[in-house]
Each structure stands twice: as C-alpha cells, then as structure tokens.
Design a protein around this motif. Structure first.
Motif: not given
Length: 727
Positions: A287-316
């Motif tokens: 969980s995240v203690a976040d004073q600045n969380g605003t907007g619509e109700k939060g969503k959670i979207i699981a990343l697939d393998k390719k997106a995780m690889e992009d996250l590691l390289t910064g290309a995400f």
C-alpha cells in the motif's frame, strides 16, 4: 513479530546487543518516522553552520535527523556534537559521523555522543573489521554509504555480516551515484548470498545555498523508520530491524509492505522481518501512504512480461507500452514493482487514488521480496526530474528462511550427505525409508534425497518434499529435497531449495539449464566431475549462475579425496572462475554408507542454517566423518570473497580429530602448495597461522591417519576446505 536477531561477532558486539537494543518493535505498537541520515555542515565540507542545517531539518517536518560530518575533516574529533547549536526541541537528533576512507565511506550513528577514537584509529589503519566492532562497542550502527559512487569513493571493502545497513539511495537517484547499480550489483548480490541487509537513504547534503541546493536538499531522499517511539534508540532499533521505507522527498509517497504467512487475514510480517514456513503459500500486501493521491478511484493493472522488460530498461515510459492499457490520464501513471531474488517478479500500474495491491507466492527458504515504486517526481525543474529518474520509493526486503549465525566461537560442525537416491529413480527404498535410515542408522546430521529428475514424476517430487518436511526436526536432523539434472554428456548437477524441478529433456543443454536455475534461484552442485565426457563444458564459467552453483563433489560413493580422482578437478573449477566449495557425498543407490562426509559449519541444526551455510560456501569435503576444520582470514570463514590492498595475509587453520594429523597444506587456486605444516610430534589437535604475500585463491588440505574410519582401508584420510578468495 520479533525484531531481527542481530549478528553477533565477539564480545564487543555481544555487548552492543545487550546494552544498546531497547527491545522488540511490534507492528501494532509502532509508527512511521521520517528523517535524513546523511548531511554535512561547516565542520567538514558543507556550506552552512549547524544552526542553519538544523533549522532546515525542522522546517521539513523531520521526526529525526543525523548530521554526519566527515571524520577526516575534523581529524577524528566529531566537533559538530559539541557545537552548542546541535540541539532541537522539535527533531530527535542522532549522533553521527561519516567514516571516510579511500576505500569507501560509512555512516556511524548512535543515540548519544561516544568516544570516536577507536573508529578513527581503524580509519587511519584501513581496518574495517575494527571499525565495525568499535561502533558496536559504543552502541552505534555502522552503515555503508553510496556503494557505487562513481564521482568518488565507491565501496571497495567486503561487506561482512556485521554491517547494519546500506545506503542504496544517495541524493538524486540516477546521478551522481548510479544507484541502480548499487541495487542490482551490490545490494541484491548481498541479499542473494543469504545476508540480511536493511536499506537506508541519505541526501548527502553539503550545500543549503550553493548550486547543489538547486537540485536537491535535505530529505532527498527521506528514510522512513517504523519504530516504537520517536526516541533516538527506537529509531536505531527500527533501522537495524530493517523496518525502513524510502521516499524521494519528505512529502512524497511512502510504500508499506507486509505479509500474511498463515492466510488468516492478519498481516503480521513487515519489511525487514524474516518468515519461516518454506512450502507455505503466503499473501503479500503493498500500500502507498500518499498525501497527493487524487482523481478517480484507483485502478490496478497487472503488467505483462514485455511491459516489465520495458520497465527494467526504461523504455516503458518512452514507447507504446502504455497505449493499449485504456488509461484516460497518462500523466499520473505510477508503477509498483516487486523484486524477488534480484529480479523483477511482478509489477502493476496504479492510477488515481493509490489502491492496495496483493499477491500470493509459495515460500522458499533464502528467497526475499522487496518493493520499488516508480512514477514522476513532483518537481518543477525538468533537469531535476531527469537526475532523479522515476523512482518514488522502495522498501527493505521481507525475507524467507534467512539465517544469521551467532559468534564464531559458537559455530558447530555437522556431517551429512547431499547426494542420494531412492526407488523414485534408480535407488532402493521409499522416501520415508531413506530418511528413516539416514537419521537412525547412518546417523547423519543432514540428508538430501536428490533423485534423477528424468525418472521423477510430479507426484513423486511432491511426496519427497512432504517426507522431507515430516522428517525435518530442528536441533536433531535436517531433511532436504533436491533433484539431479542428469545429462549424459555435459554432466550431472544437483539442485536444492526449489519448489519445482526440471530435467535434461526439458532443459537439454547447460545454457538452458543455467537459465532455469537462475530463474528459480536454486542452489546447485557439480556432481562427480569427469565421469561424463564434456565435464560441464570444461567448467565454462557462466556469470548468471555464479551465485547459484556453490559446490563441487571431490568425493562420490567410495571415491574420496584420498583417491584424488574427483579432487583433481577442484582447482580447475576454481581457476575457471567458479567459487565452489568441495563436498563428499554417498550418491546412495542403496541404504548403505561409508565414512566420507560433507561437513557444514553453522551455529545450529535447522534447515535454514545449513542452507545459508551452503549459500555462503561454509563447508568442506572429508574422508573422515568427524574431523573439525577451521579455515579463516581474520573473522572471515572459508567460502568467502574478500578484498585486500596486497598486504600479507595471515590465515587461521585449526584442526581437531580423534586420529593423528600428518600434514596441513595451504593450496592456491591453481592447486599448488604454498605453505606446509608438519607436526613435530604426533597430535590430533593443531593450530597453524600461515602467511602468504597477497591476493589469490587459497584453500586448506588436511592429511590425517586412518585408524578405523575409512572402510576402503586407505592409510590416510584427506579433508579439503572451501576457498577464501582475496581480490
């Protein structure tokens, strides 16, 4: 929930444990406190007086703060402690100094002023061990700073188990310290070795007025500590327990990480804690203690393998990874990533008000999990955003089955067998019969069933694990499950401590098998080298599994060290680059045994302790079932890799047996004897302190008489230790 048990090293650190730690930190009783652990004033190389630095810390709403001026600038006298302005009625002040040497910097923090003279002496002598011991004697913590700093002062010392924490985030995350490397190449490597090491962050602020202050200031990053109260000692206790979470600023989002081992809805474990219960399925919560969380109700979207690889390289953040996710507001994208055993395991996009993320996983000993939180730092300056990267926060790990040994004098020697078969493959007896025999007849301290994977069904694999768990009794007998990957040409390799298995049909080459081993974080051993023609491709080194492959058999079945057949391959493996310990195993295919043993050195007989010792290569191979062999460099045991300035190395070798010792040899990694000790009179106990000029790989070979142990009637018995590698 118990506080992390500290590693004890000698009487000084025992005193530290008894007089300095104020008690346990209970999850329900504590609170998160924020502060900065690394800053400087005019007393060393800062640009501002103590009064201004303290005022800045107060203005940021810190709960605690440590001013850590360089000891070298003050000639070993912490002058800022006696500065009349080093006081605050708003912020709890720690008493810190930066231990500053040409081989690395470290922060030392205490709850009260103390005598720094021994630490300063250790600084001038470049003696890390003495510095850590001196800190603990003074009830202080010792924490490595900016381990991969490239502008100056990267950490070049070893990282002993006595270190209390590591600064994995120093000032701006990307520059000036390349801290992604600190995490990937330093911190995670230490955690992968089986050592618990909490994370801290520090701004390393030197300027409140100069150009540096335009880019970062106090609290960039902020270290949050979960503690019983705001007192200095409670803050230090929380750091040592690993109850830490880092955020990029004092008002930035803070990540909280916990686990429910029993799936009873109670998350009793938090980051820094060590869970037992290998084989259980646990639920983790982020969980995240976040004073600045605003907007619509939060969503959670699981990343697939390719997106995780992009996250590691910064290309995400740069390519089309986000386009297909149907997110209306891309400006507020944040990502939670779970690092398991040094690799990105799971990741989710969070949008809107920060939701709670949960996941489940099967617990395996010597695994760990930590959390990293990515997004866009709320900074107006685009240059600052670039220098910070996209890291918003991170946590110390949650550990599974980690073990920290007690004082070196309390170490014990356990003898057993890491290679055996039953009727699951080509041996005799059921798993239950094999474990019963090993415990009651062979009298092993530990025993692993490692049937050929090619002949093992999933149900048999599961039953072996169930029987190992049933027979495993802490304090009396350790039962383990493994498997033997059996390749007719490349060679056979035993694998331990994995929840699944593979075989040479599914993974038909060494490279494919090594990929599987790395992915599953297994511990592995080269078996009977040379029996298969390719000899593991002549021990071709593979960096990706260098931490996984911990051992090589120098003895197998009736062929022991005194025969020399498999022992001859030991220096070949070492010179090829493998840091392997020698073992001697029965390779049982029937319920019979001989005197040859693998010896494991650890403080207790529980599954986590031998596994940890295996991970650390603290074991040796012996034809004799009860010879005790100590091989150390100062406080460092066999199996370790250490660093030196080319000064002479003084080793400690301590042997005891019930038969006479004929000869002790210190051998280098190429197999050449560099020193010999031959007792002048018959003795079954001997201590030796050989000295060699400098760096290299060294191990010990002990030759003793054979009166009654070896059934093959060899006139001698040989024990061979794991190496100590000095770089």
């Amino acid at each position: 929930m118990k506080k992390r048990k500290a590693v004890i090293r000698g009487a000084a650190t025992l005193a530290f444990m008894l007089c300095c730690v104020s008690g346990t930190t209970a999850l329900a009783e504590g609170k998160w406190y924020k502060g900065d652990l690394h800053a400087h004033s005019l007393h060393s190389d800062g640009d501002s007086p103590v009064s201004d630095v303290i005022a800045k810390a107060e203005s940021l709403g810190f709960d605690y703060f440590a001013l850590t001026d360089h000891d070298g600038n003050m000639n070993g006298l912490p002058k800022h402690w006696s500065d009349p302005d080093y006081t605050s009625d708003k912020v709890t002040l720690l008493y810190g100094v930066e231990w500053t040497t040409d081989k690395g910097h470290a922060n030392v923090w205490a709850a009260a002023p103390f005598d720094y003279s021994t630490l300063w002496e250790a600084n001038t002598n470049g003696d890390l061990s003495k510095a850590v011991s001196a800190a603990h004697t003074q009830c202080a913590l010792f924490s490595i700073n900016h381990p991969t700093a490239y502008l100056c002062c990267p950490w070049k010392y070893p990282v002993p188990e006595t270190i209390d924490s590591m600064e994995v985030w120093n000032s701006m995350y990307t520059i000036p310290n390349f801290n992604p490397l600190a995490i990937d190449q330093v911190w995670d490597n230490i955690l992968m070795s089986g050592q618990r090491l909490p994370c801290v962050g520090g701004s390393d602020t030197h300027e409140l007025k100069g150009i540096q202050s335009k880019l970062f200031s106090l609290g960039n990053p902020t270290t949050w500590v979960f503690a019983n109260d705001k007192s200095a000692q409670s803050i230090l206790d929380g750091i040592k327990a690993g109850h830490t979470s880092l955020s990029f600023s004092p008002d930035g989002p803070r990540v909280m990480f916990s686990a429910d081992k029993n799936n009873d809805g109670i998350f009793e474990t938090m980051n820094g804690d060590n869970m037992s219960g290998s084989g259980l399925s646990a639920t983790f919560k982020i969980s995240v203690a976040d004073q600045n969380g605003t907007g619509e109700k939060g969503k959670i979207i699981a990343l697939d393998k390719k997106a995780m690889e992009d996250l590691l390289t910064g290309a995400f953040w740069l390519n089309g990874s986000l386009k297909d996710l149907n997110i209306s507001d891309l400006s507020n994208i944040r990502v939670i990533g779970v690092i398991k055993n040094g690799k990105l395991f799971k990741a989710w996009i969070l949008t809107g008000q920060s939701p709670v993320v949960t996941f489940t996983d099967t617990l395996v000993d010597l695994n760990y999990y930590r959390v990293m939180f990515f997004g866009k730092p709320e900074l107006d300056n685009p240059i600052s955003q670039l220098l910070y990267g996209r890291l918003l926060g991170m946590t110390s790990p949650i550990y599974v089955g980690f073990h920290s040994d007690d004082a070196a004098d309390d170490m014990k020697f356990y003898f057993g067998n890491l290679h055996s078969h039953c009727a699951v493959s080509d041996g005799k007896g059921t798993q239950k019969e094999a474990f019963t025999w090993a415990r009651d007849v062979a009298k092993y301290n530990f025993y692993a069933i490692t049937d050929h994977a090619e002949q093992t069904s999933p149900s048999e694999w599961k039953e072996t694990g169930a029987q190992a768990d049933a027979f495993n009794k802490p304090g009396s007998f350790v039962a383990m499950r493994g498997f033997e990957w059996s390749h007719a040409l490349a060679g056979h390799i035993n694998v331990y401590n994995t929840s699944s298995y593979t075989n040479s049909i599914l993974t038909p080459s060494l490279d494919i098998f090594y990929y599987w081993l790395d992915k599953h974080n297994g511990l592995a051993q080269f078996n009977h080298p040379g029996r298969e023609p390719l000899v593991f491709r002549n021990f071709a080194f593979n960096k990706s599994v260098a931490d996984n492959i911990f051992a090589m058999e120098t003895g197998n079945k009736g062929t022991g060290n005194s025969d020399g057949e498999y022992l001859a391959y030991y220096p070949k493996a070492l010179t090829a680059g493998w840091n392997v310990a020698p073992t001697s195993n029965q390779d049982n295919h029937s319920l019979t045994t001989n005197s040859h043993r693998t010896a494991i050195i650890t403080s207790e007989l529980s599954r986590g302790a031998p596994l940890s010792a295996m991970k650390k290569r603290r074991l040796y191979s012996t034809d004799d079932p009860n010879i005790n062999v100590v091989f150390k460099l100062k406080d460092t045991w066999m199996g370790s890799e250490v660093y030196s300035n080319n000064e002479p190395l003084l080793f400690t070798v301590d042997i005891s047996d019930d038969e006479f010792i004929e000869k002790i040899e210190l051998v280098n990694g190429s197999g050449h004897v560099v020193a010999v000790k031959t007792p002048a009179t018959p003795t079954d106990k001997i201590q030796w302190n050989p000295m060699v000029p400098g760096k290299g790989i060294y191990y010990v070979k002990v030759t003793s008489e054979n009166w009654y142990d070896d059934p093959d009637n060899h006139p001698i018995q040989i024990a061979v230790t794991a190496p100590i590698t000095v770089k």
